[in-house]
Design a protein around this motif. Sequence first.
Motif, PDB file in Angstrom:
ATOM      1  N   ARG A 182     -27.040 -23.079  25.220  1.00 22.55           N
ATOM      2  CA  ARG A 182     -25.686 -23.480  24.838  1.00 22.55           C
ATOM      3  C   ARG A 182     -25.437 -23.234  23.360  1.00 22.55           C
ATOM      4  NH1 ARG A 182     -21.447 -26.660  26.626  1.00 22.55           N
ATOM      5  NH2 ARG A 182     -21.999 -25.857  28.677  1.00 22.55           N
ATOM      6  N   ARG A 183     -26.447 -23.461  22.526  1.00 28.02           N
ATOM      7  CA  ARG A 183     -26.277 -23.240  21.086  1.00 28.02           C
ATOM      8  C   ARG A 183     -26.004 -21.763  20.798  1.00 28.02           C
ATOM      9  NH1 ARG A 183     -28.484 -21.622  16.426  1.00 28.02           N
ATOM     10  NH2 ARG A 183     -30.211 -20.594  17.509  1.00 28.02           N
TER      11      ARG A 183
ATOM     12  N   ASP B 113     -22.423 -20.907  21.904  1.00 28.56           N
ATOM     13  CA  ASP B 113     -21.429 -21.478  20.994  1.00 28.56           C
ATOM     14  C   ASP B 113     -21.407 -20.736  19.665  1.00 28.56           C
ATOM     15  OD1 ASP B 113     -20.795 -23.318  22.919  1.00 28.56           O
ATOM     16  OD2 ASP B 113     -21.968 -24.945  22.048  1.00 28.56           O
TER      17      ASP B 113
ATOM     18  N   SER C  71     -26.126 -25.471  31.529  1.00 26.22           N
ATOM     19  CA  SER C  71     -25.778 -25.037  30.177  1.00 26.22           C
ATOM     20  C   SER C  71     -24.605 -24.069  30.177  1.00 26.22           C
ATOM     21  CB  SER C  71     -26.978 -24.368  29.505  1.00 26.22           C
ATOM     22  OG  SER C  71     -27.273 -23.118  30.103  1.00 26.22           O
ATOM     23  N   ALA C  72     -24.243 -23.526  31.339  1.00 27.83           N
ATOM     24  CA  ALA C  72     -23.206 -22.500  31.422  1.00 27.83           C
ATOM     25  C   ALA C  72     -21.815 -23.106  31.315  1.00 27.83           C
ATOM     26  CB  ALA C  72     -23.347 -21.729  32.733  1.00 27.83           C
ATOM     27  N   ASN C  73     -20.891 -22.313  30.791  1.00 31.93           N
ATOM     28  CA  ASN C  73     -19.500 -22.736  30.725  1.00 31.93           C
ATOM     29  C   ASN C  73     -18.863 -22.746  32.111  1.00 31.93           C
ATOM     30  OD1 ASN C  73     -19.738 -20.649  28.017  1.00 31.93           O
ATOM     31  ND2 ASN C  73     -19.248 -22.787  27.686  1.00 31.93           N
TER      32      ASN C  73
ATOM     33  N   TYR D 231     -23.507 -31.486  30.012  1.00 31.09           N
ATOM     34  CA  TYR D 231     -23.004 -30.119  30.029  1.00 31.09           C
ATOM     35  C   TYR D 231     -22.058 -29.823  31.191  1.00 31.09           C
ATOM     36  CZ  TYR D 231     -26.397 -29.092  26.381  1.00 31.09           C
ATOM     37  OH  TYR D 231     -27.094 -29.088  25.203  1.00 31.09           O
TER      38      TYR D 231
ATOM     39  N   THR E 243     -14.738 -26.308  32.775  1.00 31.68           N
ATOM     40  CA  THR E 243     -16.084 -26.579  32.251  1.00 31.68           C
ATOM     41  C   THR E 243     -16.279 -28.073  32.132  1.00 31.68           C
ATOM     42  OG1 THR E 243     -15.222 -26.375  30.001  1.00 31.68           O
ATOM     43  CG2 THR E 243     -16.218 -24.419  30.964  1.00 31.68           C
TER      44      THR E 243
ATOM     45  N   ASN F 209     -13.981 -25.033  24.845  1.00 31.73           N
ATOM     46  CA  ASN F 209     -15.330 -25.493  25.165  1.00 31.73           C
ATOM     47  C   ASN F 209     -16.400 -24.566  24.610  1.00 31.73           C
ATOM     48  OD1 ASN F 209     -16.828 -27.546  26.814  1.00 31.73           O
ATOM     49  ND2 ASN F 209     -17.693 -25.685  27.666  1.00 31.73           N
TER      50      ASN F 209
ATOM     51  N   GLU G 215     -20.522 -28.082  19.961  1.00 29.25           N
ATOM     52  CA  GLU G 215     -20.244 -29.493  20.158  1.00 29.25           C
ATOM     53  C   GLU G 215     -20.571 -30.273  18.893  1.00 29.25           C
ATOM     54  OE1 GLU G 215     -22.473 -30.749  23.471  1.00 29.25           O
ATOM     55  OE2 GLU G 215     -21.459 -29.447  24.904  1.00 29.25           O
TER      56      GLU G 215
ATOM     57  N   THR H  13     -24.585 -33.998  20.397  1.00 25.53           N
ATOM     58  CA  THR H  13     -25.323 -33.710  21.632  1.00 25.53           C
ATOM     59  C   THR H  13     -25.759 -34.995  22.326  1.00 25.53           C
ATOM     60  OG1 THR H  13     -27.409 -33.585  20.383  1.00 25.53           O
ATOM     61  CG2 THR H  13     -26.185 -31.539  20.737  1.00 25.53           C
TER      62      THR H  13
END
Length: 430
Positions: A140-141, A144, A168-170, A247, A300, A308, A312, A315
């Motif tokens: 995810r990092r 993003d 972790s996927a959008n 997530y 999401t 999204n 973020e 966390t």
Amino acid sequence: MNYPQIASRVLNTPLLLEPGYARVFFSALAPRLNILQLQDAEGQVSTGEKLRVDAASFNPSRDRERPYQLVDGAAILPVSGTLVHKYGHVKPYSGMTGYDGIIRRAAEAFGDPSVKGVMLDCDTPGGEVAGCFDTVAELRRLADLAGKPLWSLCYDMTCSAGMALASSANRRLITQTGHAGSVGVVMAHASYEEYLKDEGIKVTLIHSGAQKVEGNPYQDLSEEVLARFQTDTDALRQEFAQLVARYTGMSVEAVLATEAATYRGQAAIDIGFADQLVNGHEAVAEFTEYLSTQGRIITTGATMTQENLKPEASTAPPSTEQGQDDKANTNAERARVQGILQHAEAAERKQLGEHLAFNTDMSVEAAGAVLAAAPKDTSASLNADTALDRLMSNEDQPNLGEDAAAPTETQSKAQGIANSWAKATGAKIA
């Protein structure tokens, strides 16, 4: 084969494995470790020759190993077989995929200017706890940081540790026969106590520290040690549920309520583990079409737009109240989008309506004012095949004279937005 080394990685340590796969795995391993008897919560587990009979119809997943693919801007990352920590192979190999390989390929893909988005093509029953949660956070990092969408495809299994990666996927796609879920933890302990007695072998463990040799294979587990292992396993499941909830937008309570069950196809969507049912052969085309038409809405969890994709702020797992607020925000956003798309003024201004709904946070009332001030779509009735139509489409429209009625402040703002939209799209203002 280095069976002692394998045993050290799978015994007396929590694993994120789909239950049916776990039974087959330990059954196949049993004769190689001289394990004479296996049992779990469902009772006796077959081993040796009995296993061969019971597993006669078991057909392992087809070999999905393939090289890194770039399809119309989409990087496809295969995630197949058992998931392991520090595997040392960049791509899936010998029925396993390493968390390190996943991150290595994902980092390269997100850093590649020719890649517009990344899809995890998953067919995995799960694997080791070690490295799993860190891999989810890092995926995810990376997404993003790059500002690129990360999608996952369940084709045909994203269970346990695989579900963690998919979360972790959008956006999460699943096939009609795909299985997702199994958000739980399994742990096995092997005891050779009876076997050693029968062989006349006595093992003396010399240790310092009361808990130093807990879970050793030469003794049965005491009730105290079993209770401690159970407590640790329950705590790990709680952390697992918090990660998936954070997530996917589900509440922790909803994830825990599944009791580590797996869900197929539409049922996985209904529970919240997936977002869209697809034909596996068309999934990549679905993703590349989205990449070529950025601006479409994507669901999401708590957020429905590309906002999204931004990093973020925190966390920390959401509280129950936060989860309820997120759900309310999702419903409000969905109502806003539908209100704009179904607005009377949007009937003949479809393109502008979609732009205001999906790419702005404008209210229904404000969007209605903009739509009213904008020209109606004429592309449907214009026949560009005739020379006259082509000539007329290129003609500048006359400006209103000073004698025209002065617009109100709301109309002026709406006209300004409509003019900006027309300038960006090349549309003519009537």
